[in-house]
Design a protein around this motif. Structure first.
Motif, PDB file in Angstrom:
ATOM      1  N   ALA A   1     -19.926  45.026 -71.592  1.00  0.00           N
ATOM      2  CA  ALA A   1     -19.961  46.068 -70.582  1.00  0.00           C
ATOM      3  C   ALA A   1     -18.978  45.738 -69.466  1.00  0.00           C
ATOM      4  N   ALA A   2     -18.579  46.755 -68.713  1.00  0.00           N
ATOM      5  CA  ALA A   2     -17.688  46.529 -67.582  1.00  0.00           C
ATOM      6  C   ALA A   2     -18.009  47.538 -66.508  1.00  0.00           C
ATOM      7  N   GLU A   3     -17.582  47.218 -65.287  1.00  0.00           N
ATOM      8  CA  GLU A   3     -17.817  48.098 -64.147  1.00  0.00           C
ATOM      9  C   GLU A   3     -16.740  49.169 -64.085  1.00  0.00           C
ATOM     10  N   GLY A   4     -17.028  50.258 -63.394  1.00  0.00           N
ATOM     11  CA  GLY A   4     -16.005  51.247 -63.089  1.00  0.00           C
ATOM     12  C   GLY A   4     -16.069  52.471 -63.975  1.00  0.00           C
ATOM     13  N   ALA A   5     -15.135  53.406 -63.677  1.00  0.00           N
ATOM     14  CA  ALA A   5     -15.098  54.654 -64.446  1.00  0.00           C
ATOM     15  C   ALA A   5     -14.547  54.369 -65.842  1.00  0.00           C
ATOM     16  N   PRO A   6     -15.171  54.921 -66.892  1.00  0.00           N
ATOM     17  CA  PRO A   6     -14.691  54.650 -68.249  1.00  0.00           C
ATOM     18  C   PRO A   6     -13.363  55.353 -68.534  1.00  0.00           C
ATOM     19  N   ILE A   7     -12.587  54.789 -69.470  1.00  0.00           N
ATOM     20  CA  ILE A   7     -11.371  55.476 -69.919  1.00  0.00           C
ATOM     21  C   ILE A   7     -11.551  55.892 -71.369  1.00  0.00           C
ATOM     22  N   SER A   8     -10.778  56.898 -71.790  1.00  0.00           N
ATOM     23  CA  SER A   8     -10.944  57.483 -73.120  1.00  0.00           C
ATOM     24  C   SER A   8     -10.356  56.574 -74.189  1.00  0.00           C
TER      25      SER A   8
END
Lengths: 312, 246
Positions: A259-266
């Motif tokens: 998992a990671a923080e922040g807004a996801p990218i496509s």
């Protein structure tokens, strides 16, 4: 399938195209790159016989391209050129209808095709069909030029620097559109350009030409990892190699568990775009969203750095 | 919208011309000061209207013939197979232009006799050059990308000529025809020296009887015809060019 076999074109003593052999798989995009005078345009123009070869043969689906009169062959092959070459005295609809008209299609079938293509190229048929080419912007003219080349549903589309006259933003959009349309019609495309960026963006296979010869014919990643000559290497640009490597692979193939923080990218973006996002947002990792929007993992700086490394 | 002044002037010129041809006596007071006492003011040896129509007919026949020949020649020498005839056809047409019309008349009369024929020949030869030169320019300066696209689309040589080359060259060709018509309108007057029925008759009659009014009538009708035809054709060309956005 297009088989180019030992094709040579001489003007006087000089061989402009020198003993070139290529096999192009159906429904793929092949980009021929080279400096000016490398013979790439001449090679392209020999496929639809705008130039007749001195020796050698070109077969389309096993059929020699000299088994038909030149003009009949050309009606079966799409052809789009730099500066679009639209007929200034004919409307957009008439321009697109050029080859179907030559082939003697019925009026209703031609009209339906023109409408389909204009819609596909995001031009409103009612608004743009009756206009003359000079009333269109450069990007619109270029789209009409490609639509005209595709009007008779050719299996093969030849393009000679089709985006050369466009500004960078419109060019990027035109390249994306071309790939979408290629998938839609399953056309085999041969495209000539001197722009390596464009080649990597579009190509399934790249053929690099130098002084009339094909010096390397390979997939973009092969070409990056194993350039055949120093000329190919310089064409790619030594400083660009890691970025190009990332640019030809999607995020989906670099997803790591976790998992990671922040807004996801496509996951459909390229890894290069993901790298840019990571660097710009100052993070080490970002979550990745699949096509349905669900988080499928993360992408990390270390992972991308590993993938951008050349062969050791 | 208010009609523009130039359009108004042209319409007025046209109306005046028609009025003068149909009712020349209306204009008698205007021309009276140009003649001596008792001399006729309005041309009285024939109908001005009929002479004008004959004048136009002569010019039309010569121009049509010159147009057909000049364009055919230009097409021929711009094909790959005819390129070697380009210098020859150029010099032939140039000779037609350098030969003075009067000399053509003088040479043609012994062969064809007096009347319309020598005039037609002189006008034909004289009209060839502007049309040929313009057709040549039009057909050889087509945008290369458009010609490449026409070939790439699978048009045959004939289809390219009819569907692309001639339509694109048309404004330039029309300019040549316009030039040729204007030259012919003026030159046709000389035909009356060998008994062709043109407006030159009025001018020559005026010169012979020292009647300035006749000379002015003949000259003004020819001038008005030339200006009006020139403008009309130019408007047609502009329309064509505007459509193509060039």
């Amino acid at each position: 399938m297009i088989e180019i076999e030992n094709i040579t074109k001489r003007y006087g003593e000089t061989a402009v195209v020198d003993d070139v052999s290529l096999t192009i798989a159906p429904r793929t995009v092949t980009v021929i790159v080279g400096t000016s005078g490398s013979g790439k345009t001449t090679l392209l123009r020999m496929v639809n016989r705008l130039v007749e070869p001195t020796s050698g043969a070109i077969r389309l689906d096993g059929e020699d391209n000299r088994s038909l009169p030149g003009y009949e062959l050309r009606r079966r092959i799409g052809y789009a050129i730099q500066g679009h070459g639209l007929f200034p005295h004919r409307t957009v609809a008439q321009n697109i209808a050029t080859v179907p008209t030559l082939l003697g299609w019925e009026r209703s079938r031609i009209d339906a095709k023109v409408e389909e293509l204009l819609t596909l190229f995001q031009l409103d048929p009612a608004a743009f069909g009756p206009r003359f080419p000079h009333e269109l912007s450069g990007g619109q003219q270029q789209r009409v030029g490609v639509a005209r080349a595709l009007a008779a549903e050719p299996k093969v589309l030849l393009m000679d620097e089709p985006f050369g006259a466009l500004d960078p933003i419109i060019r990027a959009k035109a390249q994306d559109d071309l790939l979408a349309i290629q998938k839609h019609f399953e056309t085999t495309i041969i495209l000539v350009t001197h722009d390596m960026e464009e080649a990597f963006q579009l190509a399934d296979h790249i053929a690099v030409m130098d002084k009339g010869k094909v010096v390397q014919y390979a997939t973009p990643s092969e070409m990056l990892l194993k350039p055949a000559t120093s000329f190919v290497e310089s064409l790619i640009g030594v400083g660009e190699r890691p970025y190009r490597l990332l640019a030809i692979a999607p995020v989906a193939s670099a997803v790591e568990p976790g998992a990671a923080e922040g807004a996801p990218i496509s996951s459909a973006l390229t890894q290069r775009e993901a790298l840019a996002e990571l660097l710009w947002s100052g993070r080490n990792a970002l979550p990745v969203a699949g096509p349905d929007g669900a988080i499928i993992g993360k992408i990390s700086l270390e992972g991308l750095a590993r993938r951008a490394a050349g062969p050791t | 919208m208010m009609p523009k002044l130039p359009v108004f002037l042209r319409l007025a010129a046209f109306a005046l011309l028609i009025a003068f041809l149909l009712q020349p006596q209306w204009f008698e007071p205007l021309l009276r000061p140009l003649v001596q006492d008792n001399a006729p003011v309005i041309y009285n040896q024939g109908s001005l209207l009929q002479l004008t129509l004959l004048h136009l007919r002569t010019v039309a026949m010569a121009t049509v013939a010159a147009t057909v020949v000049a364009i055919a020649l230009a097409i021929l020498v711009t094909r790959a197979s005819g390129a070697e005839f380009l210098p020859l056809s150029r010099s032939l047409v140039n000779i037609g232009q350098t030969f003075p019309p009067v000399a053509v008349l003088a040479l043609a009369v012994p062969i064809f006799g007096f009347g319309e024929k020598p005039t037609l020949i002189a006008l034909f030869l004289y009209g060839l050059l502007p049309i040929f030169e313009n057709a040549l320019t039009g057909l050889t300066t087509l945008p290369p990308s458009v010609m490449e696209a026409a070939r790439g689309a699978g048009m045959t040589g004939g289809q390219r000529l009819v569907k692309v080359e001639l339509p694109l060259a048309m404004p330039v060709i029309l300019a040549g025809i316009r030039l040729s018509i204007v030259i012919s309108l003026a030159t046709a007057t000389i035909g009356s020296t060998v008994a062709a029925k043109t407006l030159g008759e009025v001018i020559i009659a005026g010169l012979q009887s020292n009647n300035l009014a006749f000379v002015v009538q003949g000259g003004l009708i020819v001038a008005a015809l030339a200006v009006l035809l020139h403008d009309g054709l130019q408007a047609a060309e502009r329309k064509l060019v505007a459509r193509m956005g060039r």
